[in-house]
Each structure stands twice: as C-alpha cells, then as structure tokens.
Design a protein around this motif. Structure first.
Motif, PDB file in Angstrom:
ATOM      1  N   MET A   1     -26.395   8.080  27.142  1.00  0.00           N
ATOM      2  CA  MET A   1     -24.951   8.065  26.993  1.00  0.00           C
ATOM      3  C   MET A   1     -24.528   9.158  26.017  1.00  0.00           C
ATOM      4  O   MET A   1     -25.302   9.592  25.160  1.00  0.00           O
ATOM      5  CB  MET A   1     -24.472   6.698  26.495  1.00  0.00           C
ATOM      6  CG  MET A   1     -25.094   6.262  25.190  1.00  0.00           C
ATOM      7  SD  MET A   1     -24.683   4.560  24.705  1.00  0.00           S
ATOM      8  CE  MET A   1     -22.934   4.730  24.384  1.00  0.00           C
ATOM      9  N   LEU A   2     -23.291   9.606  26.160  1.00  0.00           N
ATOM     10  CA  LEU A   2     -22.738  10.655  25.310  1.00  0.00           C
ATOM     11  C   LEU A   2     -22.102  10.027  24.078  1.00  0.00           C
ATOM     12  O   LEU A   2     -21.393   9.028  24.163  1.00  0.00           O
ATOM     13  CB  LEU A   2     -21.687  11.460  26.086  1.00  0.00           C
ATOM     14  CG  LEU A   2     -20.928  12.534  25.293  1.00  0.00           C
ATOM     15  CD1 LEU A   2     -21.871  13.668  24.901  1.00  0.00           C
ATOM     16  CD2 LEU A   2     -19.753  13.064  26.112  1.00  0.00           C
TER      17      LEU A   2
ATOM     18  N   VAL B   1     -31.630  10.236  19.556  1.00  0.00           N
ATOM     19  CA  VAL B   1     -30.344  10.922  19.555  1.00  0.00           C
ATOM     20  C   VAL B   1     -30.604  12.424  19.426  1.00  0.00           C
ATOM     21  O   VAL B   1     -31.258  12.863  18.476  1.00  0.00           O
ATOM     22  CB  VAL B   1     -29.431  10.440  18.416  1.00  0.00           C
ATOM     23  CG1 VAL B   1     -28.041  11.042  18.569  1.00  0.00           C
ATOM     24  CG2 VAL B   1     -29.343   8.925  18.404  1.00  0.00           C
ATOM     25  N   LEU B   2     -30.093  13.196  20.381  1.00  0.00           N
ATOM     26  CA  LEU B   2     -30.277  14.642  20.416  1.00  0.00           C
ATOM     27  C   LEU B   2     -28.923  15.332  20.311  1.00  0.00           C
ATOM     28  O   LEU B   2     -28.007  15.023  21.075  1.00  0.00           O
ATOM     29  CB  LEU B   2     -30.956  15.067  21.720  1.00  0.00           C
ATOM     30  CG  LEU B   2     -32.390  14.576  21.925  1.00  0.00           C
ATOM     31  CD1 LEU B   2     -32.758  14.628  23.390  1.00  0.00           C
ATOM     32  CD2 LEU B   2     -33.360  15.414  21.115  1.00  0.00           C
TER      33      LEU B   2
ATOM     34  N   ARG C   1     -21.066  16.689  19.476  1.00  0.00           N
ATOM     35  CA  ARG C   1     -21.537  15.764  20.503  1.00  0.00           C
ATOM     36  C   ARG C   1     -23.052  15.613  20.435  1.00  0.00           C
ATOM     37  O   ARG C   1     -23.763  16.487  19.949  1.00  0.00           O
ATOM     38  CB  ARG C   1     -21.138  16.279  21.882  1.00  0.00           C
ATOM     39  CG  ARG C   1     -19.647  16.417  22.085  1.00  0.00           C
ATOM     40  CD  ARG C   1     -19.370  16.971  23.465  1.00  0.00           C
ATOM     41  NE  ARG C   1     -20.027  18.264  23.688  1.00  0.00           N
ATOM     42  CZ  ARG C   1     -20.124  18.870  24.864  1.00  0.00           C
ATOM     43  NH1 ARG C   1     -19.612  18.291  25.928  1.00  0.00           N
ATOM     44  NH2 ARG C   1     -20.724  20.030  24.970  1.00  0.00           N
ATOM     45  N   SER C   2     -23.528  14.498  20.954  1.00  0.00           N
ATOM     46  CA  SER C   2     -24.964  14.246  21.017  1.00  0.00           C
ATOM     47  C   SER C   2     -25.247  13.314  22.190  1.00  0.00           C
ATOM     48  O   SER C   2     -24.347  12.669  22.730  1.00  0.00           O
ATOM     49  CB  SER C   2     -25.488  13.647  19.709  1.00  0.00           C
ATOM     50  OG  SER C   2     -24.774  12.478  19.377  1.00  0.00           O
ATOM     51  N   ILE C   3     -26.509  13.264  22.584  1.00  0.00           N
ATOM     52  CA  ILE C   3     -26.968  12.415  23.687  1.00  0.00           C
ATOM     53  C   ILE C   3     -27.866  11.322  23.116  1.00  0.00           C
ATOM     54  O   ILE C   3     -28.838  11.602  22.409  1.00  0.00           O
ATOM     55  CB  ILE C   3     -27.742  13.230  24.735  1.00  0.00           C
ATOM     56  CG1 ILE C   3     -26.809  14.180  25.479  1.00  0.00           C
ATOM     57  CG2 ILE C   3     -28.433  12.300  25.725  1.00  0.00           C
ATOM     58  CD1 ILE C   3     -25.854  13.500  26.428  1.00  0.00           C
TER      59      ILE C   3
END
Length: 812
Positions: free
Chosen positions: A463-464, A581-582, A613-615
């Motif tokens: 998820m974003l 988390v990237l 932002r992160s993934i």
C-alpha cells in the motif's frame, strides 16, 4: 629494604610473586596483603605501606599502558583518515579543474571574437569537448595503477579484454573522477565514524560509493579475507537470493576471472525480482592493493553459461566492485562501488519505479550494508559486540540473516521454492500463496501438532503511504504490537485457539549502532481451552528491526518477527512475517532538499521532518493443518485487511506529526483537553459499536492527531440549558467557519442549533442516536448541509456530534 631509603627496591623473586598476585587480584585488600606477607616470607622485609604503594603504582602503569596502546591505535586511524581526506581533496580539486575548463570554453564560445569565422557550436558539444579535455588532463596526472600486466590468456575469447577494461573503469570510479559523487549527510570522517557515503548524480543508472576504515588490529582478519567476505554476497546482502559461480579461470599472475549469475529479491509485491549475468575479476595490483571488479556481460556472451530464468528481469551491472588498501597499524581502507541499471521501465506499476531509480536506496540496502558488515566482523573478533541470551554472535547473526531471507521468500513466493498462488475472494488487495513442501521435521515447538501440519500460507499486500518517515511507522508498530499483532501471534502458535495478549517484554540480543538489531519478545496472554476454561500462556518471538534509528539516509525500514522456542538454537525453524517500508525517492533535488531539512532539524530551526511517499509491504505466514487450508486462507486475508486499516489510521496521525507546515499541525491541547478527546472517541465506540481509534490505544499525542485530522466533523459541547461549544476537530472548525481559540464564543442557536433543538432533545433521552439529512449554519451565517449526523453522550456534562459528508450549500 633499607629503612633510611625512601624508595623500596624489590628483587626479581619478589616482583615475580607480586605480579602473580596482581594478575589474580589487581586491588587486594589490606587483609589480603597481610596474608600475602605471611604466606611469602620473601616479602617479610617490605613494609605494609610500601606493599600498598606497589599495587597502586602497578595499576597506574597498567592504565598508562592501555592508554598508550589506545593512542597508538587512534593515531593509526587518524593517519589513515588523513590519507582519505587528502585523496578526497585531490578529487575535488580535479572536479574544480574540470568545471573551470567548461566555464572557460563556454565563455570563449559565447563572448569570443565576433569576427571568427568558425561555425557556431551547440552548447552540448562545447560541454562534451570541455569534459573530454578535462578528463584527458586529469588522466595524465592521476596515479592509476598499471594494468598492462593483466593478460588473462586462459579465459574465454573476448572476456579477457573485457576484464581489463572493467578494471580500468572501476579504478577511475573508485580513485578518480569518472562519476560525480554527492556526499550524504551524517557521514563525516572521524576516528569513531562509520565512513563516507556518496551517491551519483547525472550518470547512467544508479550508483553509490562507500569509503571507510576497517580497523583490523588484534584480529585474524586479513586483506584477502575482506575480499572473500565481500565476494560472498549471500552472507551479508539479505536482498541476494543466490550468487553462483558458473565458470572460473585463472591467469599466471594469480588473477581470477569468474562468470557469475546473481539473483536479487524483489523488495515489494508490486515489482518482479532482478538477476544479473556478470564477469568478476579478482586481482592484486603492483602496489599491494586488492581489487574485485564486476560488470554485466551481454546475453549473447553469457548464453552459453547462464540459462534463462523465469520470473526475473535481467538487469545490468555497470562496472562495480571493491578496492582494499592496507594501511599502517593493521587497518585497511575499503572502497565499495555499486553501479546498477535496474531497468525501471520494466516495472508495470509506475508508482514503484522510483524504487529502481534511487541511488540513496541503493546506498542503504547494498553499499552501506557491505561496509557495516566488515566493521561488525572486526568488532566481533575483538569482543566489542555485546550479545544477550547466552549465544555466540555468529549464531545470532545467522538467525538474523535467516529471518530476513525468510521474509523475502514470503514476499516473492518463488514457484521453485514450492509456493503457488491461491485463488482470490474477488478483492485483489491481498494475495495468498501456499507452500506444502516446507519441512517441519526440525520444529521443536508444538511437537504434538507436527503430524497434522500440512503446509504454510502467506498473505501479503502493498500500500502507498503519504508523508510518513519509514522509521517512524516501524518504530510505532514495534512499540504498539498489542494493538495489531497479538491475535496473529497466538494464531501462529495454535490455529485452534483464540488468544489475547496482555503484556509484552523486549529482551535485546544483538545490536549495533544505527544498524539492524535482534531481540526476543515475550508475550503473555490467555486463551480459551476446549472445555471453556481460561488458561494463561506465554509465547516467544524472535524480532529483527532495521532502519528505525537512522534517519539521515532515506532507506528501508522493516520489522520482521517469527515465533520461536524459549531456547534459541541455530537450526530452529523460522516462519518470518513482518512489515517493510521503502521510500519513493526519484529526484536528486528532492534528496538535496531533504538533507537540508535534516540540517535544519539538527540545528533546531525546524521541529518536524518532511517526507513524501513510501511503499509499505506486509507479509504474514500461517501454518495450516490438513483440511483447513481454505479456512486459514480466508482468515489470513481478513486479518491482513484489518492490519492495513489499522496502519492507515495510524499513518494519518504520524503523517500529521511529521509535516512541517503549521497549518497541518494540531493545536496545543492541555492534558484536560486530551483526556476529553479520548473520552469522546471511546464513548463513540461504546455507543455506536465502531472504533475510531484502536482499542487499548494509549498514546495521547497520537489520539489528539487522529481526532484533529478525522475526515468527518466532530464537535463537542457542554450539556447546559443552552449548549456551549467546548472542542472540535479541524473539519468541525471548518464547518463552523471559526478558529479553535474562538470556538467558545460561537452561538449554539445560530449554528448547530439552527432547526435542530427538537430532534436533539429527543435523542438525548436515548443517550445516542442518528440525525437525518439536514441543514445547519456557520458562525458567519452560511448554510451547511450534511448527509448524516450522529449524536452521543460523552459523559454527564458533555455531548458530541459528528457530521458526515457535509458541504456548504450552493448559492447561500
């Protein structure tokens, strides 16, 4: 001893006895000294005071010896660091020379003699010419090692020349100016510093460089061992699934050339994994330095060595490698260069392409990892690493690597490992895979259930996230496990029980500064037995945390855990689950700006840290018994969706606290106001059966943030003959068109009470209720229409209202 002499003179026999006693006890008591004089008649002529003074002087000499040794070691480190700084200064001077040449050429072209009949040149041609001129001049003065001695005559046709060219390219990157490097913050050199880390700017692909001093004094590590450790990528690079030597040949001078096939895990479920087919050269230069350089070879060149692989995208490794330079004092200066083209255009999800275009992420996940691993090994061998649980560092390091690889296996789900994808339930946000080939024969926990276990399920999703630093979220998830993880933790232990955790304790096992740390988590709870009795239970988790203490490098943060026995062992099975988390960082200007923000944070000019932002990738594994696969799969899907909902709610609070703009921050709330907000949200859960905040949530700051940023308008007022407004969230203030400090002056009758008093009196008799679609007014007389309203009692003195989907009425 001469009584007239102020100083005592000791014989060799006396000194031998005193040294033996000192080795046993450096600071003996007066009773022990008297006993010593009785046991050793040879010391009878020494006065007790002189004996005490001897031990004091002996301790002082020992302290001076240790300090001298420490200063010698520090001097060696500073000498090596000075060498590094001098070389960096030379590189900067060369870059300055190149820029001066470019400037001079451009100025001459733009402002030169107008009578010149030369045809005008394009600006790009001028820049290329200036760069070529600068490079040739620098190349003439650069002390690059002679590589003509490399003649790999025994290698495949054409690869020997490629290896020689790779060596020249690598040395130009490591010790020259072939790449423009931008140094990252927090990596300034010093005797106790980690090293210098830089990322590329303006080159093909992504590149990162690490330069550090590995202190090898009093260790068994040699320069060649450093090279062998770095070449074994699977031992330190957790993102490396495998690295196989396909073909190897050696030359007469000792150089080795290898054809390599390397597979890298995909960091998220939204992109496929990568692999490389490379040529790797290992050689010793004439000045004693050791070099390992590596670069990709074309598909045509490697087709005869490496078979085609499914599920992988063939990426390109530009010239990369390691340079190990021995220094005086037993230390080595290690240069690490990683230069990759991860083919971001092959990623179908456009949103995740920045993951493959980020040099800073490459630096954190690969380049820095290698240098830190070397320093960690050196610290282990001199006993500087503190471990817990009575385990050896090598055992805990092996467990950490297995946990990380297990989580990567779960995220990727390779078919050749036995994973197969199960059908969905109509919603595509959670994927479930099963593996019936995992061997449980080594399992020590739940031995009574081994015969009925059929396999493992993995539920995973991505998820974003917006405006949340990865370390903030992972730290929160670690500290608040009871709010999201207890049911899953106990379910992993016994699928037939329904357990609830009450308490958790963290026991550190393996920790190094700004790195990964391993800990044991003890969860205490209870569960319902088949006969209905409530039984207490403790379960143990092995937990790996990464990137929660280092915010200078915008890298990956992750929390990985697995249920284990109370007694840790190297061969115990690990069923890894967790979060990763990237950051999505693609623009160099954004990197520079974020580093500027970090400087302002440290100087106190700003209170918050901005992040874009992160993934987030979630992957949980569950064991299932024979005949229960579909049931467990449905449970796993629902559980992952509940965790995602929890993360979304928490992210809202964490994002608000990390934003730099004052308009997004919640106003200051007193402790009394924070308690009232908590009562508002808790009473809503009781009256309407829906949780705005997770149950047992105790973080007051996070609760205030959740209330302030909640989408619906929430307004609280006092229960008086004429209600008075007490507090409201951001949406409520916008609905009333007022400010928090002016809320109590707003009239009830002219705003919310507009046409509502009769329905409200009826609802209050029932403690709570729902308002139909209606109209209210703002403090400025503007009409506001809302789709639905909720009313509930907070306590005996306060009433709360929530307005859903409200908007200003058009034309009013």
């Amino acid at each position: 001893m001469d009584p007239q002499n102020k100083y005592a003179r000791y014989t060799n026999e006396q000194l031998e006895i005193l040294e033996l006693v000192y080795n046993e006890c450096p600071k003996p008591s007066s009773l022990r000294r008297q006993q010593l004089m009785k046991e050793a008649p040879i010391l009878a002529n020494i006065a007790p005071k002189q004996l005490k003074v001897w031990f004091q002087n002996r301790r002082c000499r020992e302290k001076q010896r240790k300090e001298t040794s420490r200063l010698h070691g520090l001097n060696s480190k500073l000498t090596a660091l000075n060498k590094i700084l001098v070389e960096n200064n030379d590189h900067l001077a060369k870059q300055s020379t190149q820029l001066t040449l470019q400037k001079h050429t451009l100025r001459k072209h733009l402002y030169g003699d107008c009578s010149s009949q030369r045809p005008p040149m394009e600006a790009s041609q001028v820049c290329r010419g200036a760069l070529a001129a600068g490079s040739s001049e620098i190349a003439g003065t650069s002390e690059l090692p002679n590589i003509q001695h490399l003649s790999l005559d025994h290698g495949p046709v054409g690869l020997s020349a490629l290896a020689e060219q790779s060596l020249a390219d690598f040395l130009a990157k490591a010790t020259g100016t072939a790449v423009d490097w931008i140094q990252l913050l927090g990596m300034k050199p010093g005797p106790d510093s980690f090293g210098i880390v830089a990322i590329s700017h303006g080159c093909d692909g992504i590149a990162a460089r690490a330069l550090g001093l590995v202190a090898l004094e009093a260790t068994r590590v040699s320069e060649w061992r450093i090279v062998e450790v770095l070449k074994d990528k699977t031992s330190w690079l957790w993102d490396c699934r495998r690295s196989d030597v396909i073909h190897i040949c050696s030359s007469e001078n000792g150089s080795t050339m290898e054809i390599m096939h390397t597979q890298l895990y995909a960091p998220t479920t939204l992109a496929p994994p990568r692999d490389f087919c490379t040529l790797r050269l290992t050689t010793s230069l004439e000045d004693g330095n050791l070099v390992v350089c590596e670069r990709s070879i074309s598909d045509a060149e490697c087709l005869s060595y490496v078979p085609s692989t499914q599920y992988f995208v063939r990426a390109e490794m530009l010239t990369s490698g390691y340079l190990v330079r021995p220094c005086e004092g037993g230390s080595c200066i290690v240069h690490i260069i990683d230069h990759l083209d991860l083919k971001p255009s092959s990623v179908s999800e456009v949103l995740t392409r920045p993951l493959y275009r980020s040099s800073s992420l490459l630096a954190q996940r690969m380049t820095v990892k290698a240098l830190r691993f070397l320093k960690h090994l050196a610290q282990e061998e001199i006993g500087e690493i503190v471990v817990g649980g009575g385990q050896q560092p090598s055992v805990l390091r092996s467990l950490s690597r297995r946990m990380a690889r297990g989580f990567n296996d779960a995220v990727n789900g390779f078919p050749d490992d036995g994973w197969c994808t199960m059908g969905g339930d109509g919603l595509d946000n959670v994927a479930v895979s099963c593996n019936a080939t995992i061997n449980f024969s080594l399992s020590k926990f739940q031995s009574d259930r081994l015969s009925s276990l059929a396999g493992v399920l993995c539920a995973k999703a991505s998820m974003l996230l917006q405006n949340v630093h990865p370390s903030y979220l992972i730290r929160f998830l670690r500290d608040h496990r009871s709010e999201w993880g207890c049911n899953m933790d106990f379910f992993q232990q016994d699928a037939a029980s329904r357990s609830h955790g009450k308490r958790q304790a963290h026991v550190p096992l393996f920790h190094t500064a700004k790195e990964d740390f391993l800990e044991a988590v003890i969860l205490e709870g209870h569960y319902s037995a088949e006969d209905g009795t409530i039984l207490s239970r403790e379960i143990y988790l092995l937990q790996l945390c990464s990137g929660i203490e280092d915010e200078d490098i915008d890298g990956c943060s992750q929390l990985i855990f697995a249920p284990v026995d109370a007694n840790l062992s190297d061969d115990m099975p690990l069923l890894s689950s967790g979060f990763r988390v990237l950051p999505l960082c693609d623009d160099m200007d954004d990197i520079v700006k974020r580093q500027s923000d970090s400087e302002e944070l440290r100087s106190g000019k700003r209170k918050n840290h901005k992040f874009a932002r992160s993934i987030l990738t979630i992957a949980f594994q569950f064991m299932y018994e024979v005949g229960t696969r579909d049931t467990v799969a449905e449970m796993a899907r629902n559980y992952i969706r509940n965790v995602m909902d929890f993360v979304q709610r928490i992210t809202l609070s964490l994002a608000a606290s990390s934003l730099g703009s004052s308009s997004a921050d919640a106003p200051f709330v007193s402790s009394k106001g924070a308690s009232l907000i908590h009562q508002i949200l808790q009473s809503y859960s009781v009256s309407h059966g829906v949780d705005i905040i997770p149950r047992n949530f105790t973080d007051k700051d996070a609760i205030v943030m959740l209330f302030w940023h909640y989408a619906a308008a929430i307004i609280c007022c006092s229960l008086k003959a004429t209600p008075e407004f007490v507090i409201a969230n951001q949406a409520g203030l916008q609905m009333l068109e007022t400010k928090i400090e002016e809320l109590q002056t707003v009239s009830w009758e002219r705003t919310i009470g507009y046409g509502l008093d009769s329905e409200l009196a009826k609802l209050l008799r029932e403690e709570n209720g729902e308002l139909p679609e209606g109209i209210a007014q703002t403090s400025k007389g503007k009409r506001v229409c809302y789709e639905r309203g909720l009313v509930w009692r907070v306590d005996e003195q306060h009433l709360a209202l929530m307005f859903v989907n409200w908007s200003f009425q058009a034309g009013i």
